[in-house]
Design an enzyme around this catalytic site. Structure first.
Site, PDB file in Angstrom:
ATOM      1  N   GLU A 192       9.979  15.999  15.395  1.00 29.08           N
ATOM      2  CA  GLU A 192      10.331  15.856  13.983  1.00 29.08           C
ATOM      3  C   GLU A 192       9.586  16.908  13.167  1.00 29.08           C
ATOM      4  O   GLU A 192       8.361  17.003  13.242  1.00 29.08           O
ATOM      5  CB  GLU A 192       9.940  14.453  13.502  1.00 29.08           C
ATOM      6  CG  GLU A 192      10.372  14.171  12.088  1.00 29.08           C
ATOM      7  CD  GLU A 192      10.114  12.736  11.663  1.00 29.08           C
ATOM      8  OE1 GLU A 192       8.980  12.260  11.825  1.00 29.08           O
ATOM      9  OE2 GLU A 192      11.057  12.098  11.160  1.00 29.08           O
TER      10      GLU A 192
ATOM     11  N   GLU B  78       9.211   1.343  11.115  1.00 28.70           N
ATOM     12  CA  GLU B  78      10.324   2.278  10.916  1.00 28.70           C
ATOM     13  C   GLU B  78       9.692   3.662  10.953  1.00 28.70           C
ATOM     14  O   GLU B  78       8.988   4.055  10.030  1.00 28.70           O
ATOM     15  CB  GLU B  78      11.012   1.972   9.583  1.00 28.70           C
ATOM     16  CG  GLU B  78      12.419   2.508   9.497  1.00 28.70           C
ATOM     17  CD  GLU B  78      12.409   3.952   9.036  1.00 28.70           C
ATOM     18  OE1 GLU B  78      12.414   4.849   9.928  1.00 28.70           O
ATOM     19  OE2 GLU B  78      12.392   4.189   7.826  1.00 28.70           O
TER      20      GLU B  78
ATOM     21  N   LYS C 173       0.883  -1.179   0.000  1.00 26.70           N
ATOM     22  CA  LYS C 173       0.000   0.000   0.000  1.00 26.70           C
ATOM     23  C   LYS C 173       0.911   1.216   0.000  1.00 26.70           C
ATOM     24  O   LYS C 173       1.427   1.626   1.034  1.00 26.70           O
ATOM     25  CB  LYS C 173      -0.879  -0.013   1.243  1.00 26.70           C
ATOM     26  CG  LYS C 173      -2.258   0.631   1.056  1.00 26.70           C
ATOM     27  CD  LYS C 173      -2.249   2.084   0.622  1.00 26.70           C
ATOM     28  CE  LYS C 173      -2.146   3.033   1.783  1.00 26.70           C
ATOM     29  NZ  LYS C 173      -1.917   4.434   1.412  1.00 26.70           N
TER      30      LYS C 173
END
Ligand code: NDP
Length: 508
Positions: free
Chosen positions: A396, A261, A186
């Site tokens: 982030e 990840e 996907k």
């Protein structure tokens, strides 16, 4: 059979899903439109796969796994097909790089490097398919031997984000195939073209239908339906920590193996005794490569307080020479961000950093001049004096924003490096081997670079600690994510059983 349904004179690509080696359109739902983030032009349309299409894709992968031939092939045969796959992809590198460049907004010059990486990953995974082997124990007891084999886990769901569409796919797909798994991919609904084209290339290379399937659609619907499907045995996800937690919870409910990840907030630590010229180049590269939309971006620069002033001036001067512009211009270093909403999020970080008292040294705004008005372009941005407790230091940003702070001594450098929830990668620059080793031991991350940055090889495992994820991709460990060990034990001769034979016979 190509998934491209139409590619008209306006050059809009229109794709179906790729299921069981053939295009499968999604009935009844609006196609997903992708606009090039650098120009705003419509460039591609993908199917919005509903649960019926996800089901068809998982069943195709299930059949190709349960009935074979893929998991039943010898390692040598899987390796041969993977090498052919690498060769076919190699022949299409320029075309695939152009697709990723256009849909991500990244410079074509750098997207070519991504595709070199893709070919290298497939070649390396092919070598693992051929050479992987189990273990044996012959010394445990007299007349007793045991061996362990590694068997493919089954059907793998691969969830791939938008920042490196082909490269991150290649950190998962060939390893799953090398292990003997079949897959449903996907891709991000923003950047699905290269995954669909790569599925076609796998078929062209002789990988049987049903082994590689691709469903396109939105994460919370198509992606969620895929990871929750009972026919899926293992989920490999790359993306945000927030979504990663949801994926892990769904995989937990289904008792599926999961690899995550997730994000990063890498520190680039520069000591006064380093090769400062090389360290300055690497600081600029690590912060602004891929517009900073990179999980291993060197988004924090920690500088030895003794050299801070001069070193920051050098880094700012070099950042000022970067060319931000159209992705297909060979001179471009920094392209467009993935979409307008993401640009707003990055600008919000910039506003927050200013409010928190950081000093803007360069950039800090959207770029609209010089033909960039229609795209999501952001100036490479550097903040000095960033407080270790601030959002910019800990969170982030995923954009071209570098946070600079100083440290005093190795212990301080380690403390600041670890002052974030993330733990994916970090780097240290010094000419002292003892300092390099001590700092790398103290850094809580899955990767540490010494006197280099954003470097590597397909042989080297990649993954995070803390909020950066679970498991490892690529290398030998990447193969293991897709296999399960089986222990086989064999005894010959007399067996000393704890139930005496007479007692069991009386009991009958
Ligand atoms: P997400 O984590 O939401 O998306 C990553 C991938 O997961 C995409 O393919 C997405 O599909 C898919 N996805 C989303 N929700 C689900 C779900 N419930 N089930 C299964 N799959 C799902 O990241 P965003 O794109 O929203 O980006 C937000 C932030 O995430 C970035 O600013 C960055 O900080 C971080 N990020 C980190 C990446 C990395 O390399 N580690 C990569 C991308 C983002 P779709 O796009 O179609 O919705």
């Amino acid at each position: 059979m190509s998934n491209v349904i139409a590619s008209s004179s306006t050059n809009v690509r229109r794709y179906a899903n790729h299921v069981d080696g053939a295009p499968l359109d999604a009935s009844g739902s609006e196609p997903i439109a992708r606009h090039d983030p650098a120009s705003g032009r419509l460039v591609a349309q993908y199917a919005d796969a509903g649960p019926d299409v996800v089901d068809a894709a998982v069943l195709a992968a299930r059949r190709a796994f349960d009935d074979g031939p893929w998991p039943l092939l010898s390692g040598a045969e899987r390796a041969r097909l993977l090498r052919r796959f690498a060769t076919v992809v190699d022949g299409e590198r320029e075309r695939l790089a152009a697709l990723d460049s256009q849909e991500v907004g990244k410079p074509l010059r750098l997207a070519r490097g991504d595709l070199e990486g893709v070919v290298a990953q497939i070649e390396f995974a092919a070598s693992l398919a051929h050479t992987d082997h189990g273990s044996s124990w012959t010394q445990l007891d007299t007349g007793f031997v045991a061996y362990a084999t590694h068997e493919p886990l089954g059907v793998a769901a691969l969830i791939v984000p938008w920042n490196f569409p082909a490269l991150i796919l290649s950190q998962k797909l060939p390893y799953a195939l090398a292990a003997g798994c079949t897959v449903v991919v996907k891709p991000s609904e923003l950047t699905s073209s290269s995954a669909l084209e790569i599925a076609d290339l796998a078929l062209a290379a002789g990988i049987p239908p049903g082994v590689v399937n691709v469903v396109t659609g939105y994460g919370p619907t198509t992606g969620q339906a895929l990871i929750e499907h009972p026919g899926v045995d293992v989920v490999s996800f790359t993306g945000s920590t927030a979504t990663g937690r949801e994926v892990a919870a769904a995989a937990g409910r289904g008792l599926k193996r999961v690899g995550l990840e997730l994000g990063g907030k890498a520190a680039n630590v520069v000591f006064a005794d380093a090769d400062l010229d090389a360290a300055a180049d690497a600081a600029v590269f690590a912060a602004f490569f891929n517009q900073g939309e990179c999980c291993v971006s060197g988004s924090r620069l920690l500088i030895d307080v003794r050299i801070a002033e001069d070193f920051v001036a050098t880094v700012v001067a070099r950042a000022a020479t970067l060319v931000t512009g159209a992705p297909d211009d060979e001179a471009t270093d920094v392209g467009a961000l993935i979409h307008e909403r993401h640009l707003d999020k990055v600008l919000d970080h910039v506003a927050g950093a200013t409010e928190a008292g950081a000093h803007l040294l360069i950039g800090g705004a959207r770029l609209t001049g010089g033909g960039l008005a229609d795209g999501a372009f952001m100036a490479p941005t550097i903040f000095g004096g960033v407080d270790a407790g601030s959002r910019l230091f800990r969170e982030e940003v995923f954009g071209p924003v570098l946070a600079v702070a100083t440290f005093d001594g190795a212990d301080d450098a380690i403390r600041l490096t670890n002052a974030t929830d993330y733990g994916l990668s970090n780097a240290v620059w010094t000419s002292d081997v003892g300092t390099a080793l001590a700092v790398s031991e103290g850094m809580r991350s899955g990767t540490v670079w010494i006197n280099t940055n954003i470097d590597g090889s397909p042989a080297l495992a990649f993954g995070g600690m803390k909020a950066s994820g679970i498991g490892r991709e690529v290398g030998f460990e990447g193969l293991r994510e897709f296999s399960s060990s089986k222990t086989v034990q064999l005894r010959r001769g007399d067996r000393a059983l704890p139930f005496p034979r007479a007692a069991t016979e009386e009991g009958r």
